[in-house]
Design an enzyme around this catalytic site. Structure first.
Site, short mmCIF file in Angstrom:
data_model
loop_
_atom_site.label_atom_id
_atom_site.label_comp_id
_atom_site.label_asym_id
_atom_site.label_seq_id
_atom_site.Cartn_x
_atom_site.Cartn_y
_atom_site.Cartn_z
N ASP A 164 -2.75 4.82 -2.99
CA ASP A 164 -3.86 5.70 -1.53
C ASP A 164 -3.97 7.09 -2.40
OD1 ASP A 164 -4.83 5.42 0.91
OD2 ASP A 164 -4.32 7.63 0.92
N HIS B 104 -10.46 -1.96 4.76
CA HIS B 104 -10.75 -1.04 5.98
C HIS B 104 -11.11 -0.13 6.08
CE1 HIS B 104 -7.62 0.67 3.36
NE2 HIS B 104 -8.09 1.93 4.37
N ASP B 105 -11.84 0.23 5.72
CA ASP B 105 -12.25 1.91 5.36
C ASP B 105 -14.06 1.37 5.49
OD1 ASP B 105 -10.41 3.50 5.42
OD2 ASP B 105 -10.45 3.40 3.14
N ASP C 34 0.90 -1.42 0.32
CA ASP C 34 0.17 -0.39 -0.11
C ASP C 34 1.37 1.59 -0.03
OD1 ASP C 34 -2.13 1.74 0.51
OD2 ASP C 34 -3.29 0.49 1.60
N GLU D 189 -6.57 3.99 -5.67
CA GLU D 189 -7.76 4.42 -4.53
C GLU D 189 -8.41 5.87 -5.15
OE1 GLU D 189 -9.45 4.89 -0.43
OE2 GLU D 189 -7.65 5.38 -1.28
O1 TEU Z 1 -8.72 6.50 2.39
C1 TEU Z 1 -9.24 7.36 1.36
C2 TEU Z 1 -10.22 7.46 1.30
O2 TEU Z 1 -11.45 7.73 -0.04
C3 TEU Z 1 -11.29 8.54 2.58
O3 TEU Z 1 -11.96 9.48 2.30
C4 TEU Z 1 -12.26 6.89 3.07
O4 TEU Z 1 -12.45 6.87 1.70
C5 TEU Z 1 -12.73 7.35 4.13
O5 TEU Z 1 -11.98 8.06 5.14
C6 TEU Z 1 -13.43 7.02 4.03
O6 TEU Z 1 -14.53 7.55 4.65
C7 TEU Z 1 -7.64 5.65 2.35
C8 TEU Z 1 -7.07 5.63 2.99
O7 TEU Z 1 -8.68 3.88 2.37
C9 TEU Z 1 -8.00 5.41 4.72
O8 TEU Z 1 -7.52 4.16 5.22
C10 TEU Z 1 -6.67 6.59 4.64
O9 TEU Z 1 -6.77 7.23 6.21
C11 TEU Z 1 -6.47 7.66 4.10
O10 TEU Z 1 -6.54 8.01 2.48
C12 TEU Z 1 -5.61 8.74 3.86
O11 TEU Z 1 -4.30 8.04 3.63
#
Ligand code: TEU
Ligand code: CA
Length: 546
Positions: A198, A320-321, A97, A251
């Protein structure tokens, strides 16, 4: 030409919650090594590791302080090299990642950058405040509040699209791009097979003018999918990634189909595939935290748009989000097993590369916390604070947090029903769901009809089947939360029928069953509650009408 990463199933590991081996309550790299045989058994061909680099862990590793080192919480570089070697023996490839929109504020670059005269100054985005004492512009951060943080030492503000301890890098500076290339080379030379990138469509900020009014993210139009961003991706691809047998999955934040097509266009050479969010936001309003009624017809519409629109999809239902899919689009109580399998069948009958998230294969559910204090995620805490400020009642706040918090997906992996869930012998960094006594890996391995067994079957089936991976997608039917679509390639054609409702439904289809979450071999039209079937040789009595 077909690529190896189109053929394999990817499994995302959130290392902190996967397997603890040294009894500190946090998962680690030796834990991943220990579980490789199980992953092989399941049929996984690629692992994606959420960040394991050195990090203060403000955003659980998405705030990197050293891109060339492993955080001691997870182990050592030697452990990482051993993981790569052991995985290779099992023909499992690993992607990392890579978080390059921002670093941690503890990164050496940022610390040096706070000095106006340092060569690192322009690694980040520093601006003086406006004359009226306000920050440089009106943009708002993804984790709430202004994107600008004032730094006493510098006498200026720095930009952070996420947390203030995640300062954004300056992609107008060629030195930054050169650093990123070096980091990529470093890991590719170690044998990783690519990267999950990311928030990769927002790294280039084209202008710093005020953002237009917006209910959530103000300023987006100045940095989302800008031409400068496309150029950087092409450069990384041409100069680094193409020199290795690697792939990338980006992403992409708030990406629309047109942007996605450009980002993934083979000729342009930017990303191999990307994660969009549309299909998980069918029951969400503008902000992910505000729920609305789920409608399967809407889901079919979204799936159709992306399945038909993109040449190659990254197909995922969890990460994970996001909340757990069985709690989100299924029913994690009465119809837990059926709905988890129905969603699995849906995922595996969509075209593209499949991404599973740890625990999805055993139907793990959202957390069972009862109090904000049990949550770790900064985003949840920030949103709660914001909602409090907006005077939203505690009950509503908790309901929203409970359905959408990122911690839903982050509770420790449920390996067994024992105390500590087979994850750890210590008290864990985030609470373990009490339902691990029933929902756990060990229990499911012992049952041929478990969710885990179903996933294994689906993975094996798909491996041998080109229609599911590469075939066309045609929507067929959507009524009363039942949807159907067709997947076809050459002279093979499948009809997939899914029931998203907690009651049985009659459908106009019948035929021979190939895959299903029930036992019958022929389908006469009636789907069980959360039933799912894939038919070959289908009879259809009614034509699909929108
Ligand atoms: O997430 C990016 C993102 O689009 C966030 O808005 C995420 O979708 C949101 O937290 C959901 O409510 C990435 C990573 O996957 C996330 O874990 C990180 O916190 C973020 O980038 C910052 O690096
Ligand atoms: Ca540990």
């Amino acid at each position: 030409m077909r690529k190896w990463w189109q053929e394999r199933v990817v499994y995302q590991i959130y290392p902190r919650s996967f397997q603890d081996t040294n009894g500190d309550g946090v998962g680690d790299i030796p834990g991943i090594i220990m579980r490789l045989p199980e992953l092989k058994e399941l049929g996984v061909g690629i692992l994606w590791l959420s960040p394991i680099y050195k990090s203060p862990g403000v955003d659980n590793g998405y705030d990197i302080s050293d891109y060339r080192d492993i955080d001691p919480l997870f182990g050592t570089m030697a452990d990482m090299e051993r993981l790569l070697a052991e995985a290779e023996k099992l023909d499992i490839r690993i992607i990392m990642d890579l978080v390059i929109n921002h670093t941690s504020d503890q990164h050496e670059w940022f610390q040096k950058s706070r000095d106006q005269d340092s060569r690192y100054r322009d690694y980040y985005i520093w601006k003086p405040g406006r004359r009226n004492g306000k920050p440089p512009n009106n943009w708002t951060a993804f984790f709430m509040g202004s994107v600008w943080e004032y730094d006493q030492k510098s006498g200026e503000y720095y930009l952070h699209l996420f947390h203030r301890q995640q300062p954004d890098l300056n992609y107008d500076n060629p030195l930054v791009i050169a650093e990123v290339k070096d980091i990529m080379r470093f890991w590719l030379d170690k044998g990783v097979a690519g990267f999950r990138l990311d928030v990769i469509n927002i790294i280039y900020k084209a202008s710093f003018a005020n953002g237009k009014p917006s209910l959530i993210i103000r300023g987006l139009e100045h940095y989302k999918s800008q031409e400068g961003n496309h150029q950087i991706l092409r450069e990384l691809r041409r100069e680094i990634l193409d020199k290795y047998d690697s792939f990338t999955v980006g992403e992409t934040v708030m990406v629309d189909l047109q942007e996605a097509k450009e980002l993934c266009d083979r000729e342009r050479g930017e990303l191999d595939m990307l994660f969009y969010f549309d299909h998980l936001e069918v029951d969400r309003r503008i902000a992910r935290y505000i729920p609305k009624r789920f409608r399967a017809a809407k889901l079919l519409q979204v799936l159709t748009k992306w399945q038909q629109g993109l040449e190659w999809n990254a197909v995922y239902l969890e990460n994970h989000d996001q909340p757990r899919i069985v709690s989100h689009y299924g029913d994690d109580q009465l119809h837990w097993e059926m709905s988890a399998k129905m969603l699995a069948l849906m995922q595996f009958t969509l075209g593209g590369t499949i991404f599973l998230y740890q625990g999805q294969e055993i139907g793990m559910t959202n957390f069972d916390f009862t109090d904000m204090k049990q949550l770790n995620d900064i985003e949840s805490h920030n949103i709660n604070t914001l909602m409090k400020r907006l005077l939203l009642p505690a009950k509503l706040r908790w309901y929203w947090i409970r359905t959408a918090s990122r911690d839903n997906a982050r509770t420790p992996m449920q390996w067994s029903g024992a105390k500590g869930a087979g994850f750890s012998t210590a008290s864990t960094w985030l609470g373990i769901n009490k339902n691990h006594s029933d929902i756990n890996h060990q229990e499911q391995l012992s049952r041929p009809d478990s969710i885990h067994s179903f996933y294994r079957k689906l993975i094996a089936f798909r491996e041998q089947n080109d229609t599911l991976k590469y075939g066309s997608f045609t929507p067929l039917y959507a009524r009363k939360n039942v949807i159907a679509y067709r997947r076809a390639l050459a002279d093979e054609s499948y009809t997939v029928i899914l029931n998203f409702s907690p009651v049985p439904r009659l459908t106009p289809f019948s035929g021979t069953v190939v895959l299903a979450n029930t036992e019958e071999k022929t389908f006469a039209g009636k789907l069980a509650a959360y039933g799912a079937v894939m038919l070959i040789e289908t009879n259809e009595t009614v034509k699909y009408k929108r």
